[in-house]
Design a protein around this motif. Structure first.
Motif, PDB file in Angstrom:
ATOM      1  N   THR A  16       1.250  -3.449   4.601  1.00 58.41           N
ATOM      2  CA  THR A  16       1.229  -2.230   4.204  1.00 58.41           C
ATOM      3  C   THR A  16       2.370  -1.625   4.977  1.00 58.41           C
ATOM      4  N   ILE A  21       5.723   2.847  -8.269  1.00 59.94           N
ATOM      5  CA  ILE A  21       4.477   1.913  -7.675  1.00 59.94           C
ATOM      6  C   ILE A  21       4.328   0.705  -8.773  1.00 59.94           C
ATOM      7  N   ARG A  50       4.880  -0.395  -3.277  1.00 60.50           N
ATOM      8  CA  ARG A  50       4.840   1.035  -3.621  1.00 60.50           C
ATOM      9  C   ARG A  50       6.002   1.445  -4.015  1.00 60.50           C
TER      10      ARG A  50
END
Lengths: 85, 360
Positions: free
Chosen positions: B330, B34, B10
């Motif tokens: 993540t 990103i 990201r």
């Protein structure tokens, strides 16, 4: 000639100095800018030549759409809306 | 053996290399931007990095000097439409090289639902009309979190014949072409979505394909992580059989297929779709070595307490030996295994959220 200036955030990705260009609408002045800076187009417009969802345009102090008029002494600012994360 | 990994996150691209002292981040690029995916083209060594600049749209960067410098090339974009609601590419989901002899050919699956082909290393792109013009496309749906439009997350070019391709769509099922993309057929037989109304559960055009992986040396064997569970095909993706042995849960995004052993594949299960965390806060990888008759739950080196990592659909990869794996989450953890997943080591612990990992 209207003056068109771009957000500093965009300058990180693509050269976009302020320029004086001809045109009677927001779309027309932006097209004049893109005529001299083709790479800039896809940063401001999406595939269908709409303003990208998170790009805002002001004419002087007023938020504007692509079809809004631009006068010869107007200043057009292209900004991004802000988001966190 | 895979000694290099491209990690798209990201907030930038991370280029990891394995030296005598182990894995290290050798180079970074596009910090703060990103990235959706990155890929090194084995045919010419070019590296591609896909940006998703939020405000300013999708961009594609190419490096011809192994990642030292980058040049913006064309990003896939839809042709102009008469419809004021006409499509625009929202995310570059999957970039793949064409066949070994098709130098310069690239395929790109996008969120927006378009499959694009470049014949000139990203200099220009053309929408694949054969798939886009299928009437069933109107039934495709968005695939959830930040994917509001249908997304082509998987593009598999058959190693035996580059005219044969399999694509996976979230949510639009599995589609195949045998003629280089001129004609397509939906091959979702066997997939089902139990969360849909009964009449739609087996509808081939609503199947939420999170990711498909193919065994390189037995290309008719494919593994599929669906929103609704795990499936396997042994007939080139013509039909699918549910893998009910997966544990500790059947929900997940990522899958990796062993390049040589068609009976071995890896998955990273999460609790379920409305609770996207590891079961019991324990980070695990599930591996089958026997064609899905059973699974081993691999935990060594992975946090077994208060772990809330999610591995996205491009967040797991295996190298050409089948021994080295990489997994990025993540939560910004990057784990590497050098023994087929039996044990893992943390190669980086403070990365931005990881979208894609790929051996290069």
């Amino acid at each position: 000639m209207a003056r068109v200036a771009f957000t500093g955030n965009l300058k990180r990705h693509v050269a976009c100095p302020a320029v004086d260009v001809a045109g009677a609408s927001v779309r027309a002045v932006l097209e004049s800018v893109f005529a001299g800076n083709a790479r800039l187009r896809s940063y401001v417009f999406d595939d269908q030549d709409r303003l990208r969802r998170h790009v805002n345009v002001y004419v002087n102090e007023k938020r504007a759409d692509l079809d809004d008029p631009v006068g010869p002494r107007d200043e057009v600012f292209v900004f991004q809306s802000l988001a966190g994360g | 053996m895979g000694n290099r990994i491209l990690v798209a996150t990201r907030k930038g691209l991370f280029d990891l290399k394995r030296g005598k002292a182990g894995w290290r981040i050798a180079r970074t690029a596009f910090l703060g931007d990103i990235l959706s995916t990155a890929m090194r083209d084995p045919r010419d060594g070019a590296i591609y990095a896909a940006q998703s600049l939020g405000h300013f749209g999708v961009k594609l960067q190419r490096s011809d000097d192994d990642g030292r410098t980058w040049k913006e090339v064309a990003a896939p974009s839809f042709p102009k439409s008469d419809d004021r609601n006409g499509p625009s590419v929202e995310y570059l989901f999957a970039i793949e090289p064409g066949g070994p002899a098709e130098r310069g050919v690239l395929w790109c699956g996008t969120v927006g639902g378009g499959l694009f082909r470049s014949a000139d290393r990203g200099g220009s792109w053309k929408l694949n009309a054969g798939l886009w013009d299928r009437p069933e496309r109107k039934e495709w749906n968005g695939g959830g979190f930040n994917i509001e439009k249908p997304g082509i997350d998987t593009v598999l070019v058959d190693p035996r014949d580059p005219r044969k391709m399999v694509v996976g769509i979230s949510s639009g099922g599995v589609w195949q072409t045998a003629d280089g993309g001129v004609t397509w057929r939906n091959t979702s037989k066997g997939l089902y979505a139990e969360y849909m109304p009964p009449a739609k559960r087996e509808d081939p055009n609503i199947q939420d394909v999170h990711r498909i992986a193919r065994c390189a040396s037995a290309p008719d064997v494919l593994w599929l992580q669906h929103h609704n569970g795990v499936f396997r095909s042994t007939d080139g993706g013509a039909s699918w059989k549910e893998v009910k042995t997966i544990r500790p849960s059947k929900f997940g995004f990522a899958v990796a297929a062993h390049p040589k052993d068609p009976d071995t594949a890896w998955f990273v299960p999460g609790v379920k779709d409305e609770c996207r965390i590891p079961v019991g806060g324990k980070m695990v990888v599930a591996r089958t070595d026997d064609g899905a008759r059973s699974f081993k739950v691999l935990t060594k080196g992975l946090p077994q307490k208060h772990a809330y990592d999610l591995v996205l659909r491009h967040g797991l990869d295996v190298d050409e030996t089948g021994k080295r794996l990489v997994m990025g989450s993540t939560t910004g953890h990057l784990w590497i295994s050098e023994n087929g997943g039996n044990s893992w080591m943390l190669a980086a612990g403070n990365l931005p959220p990881v979208a894609s990992v790929r051996f290069a």
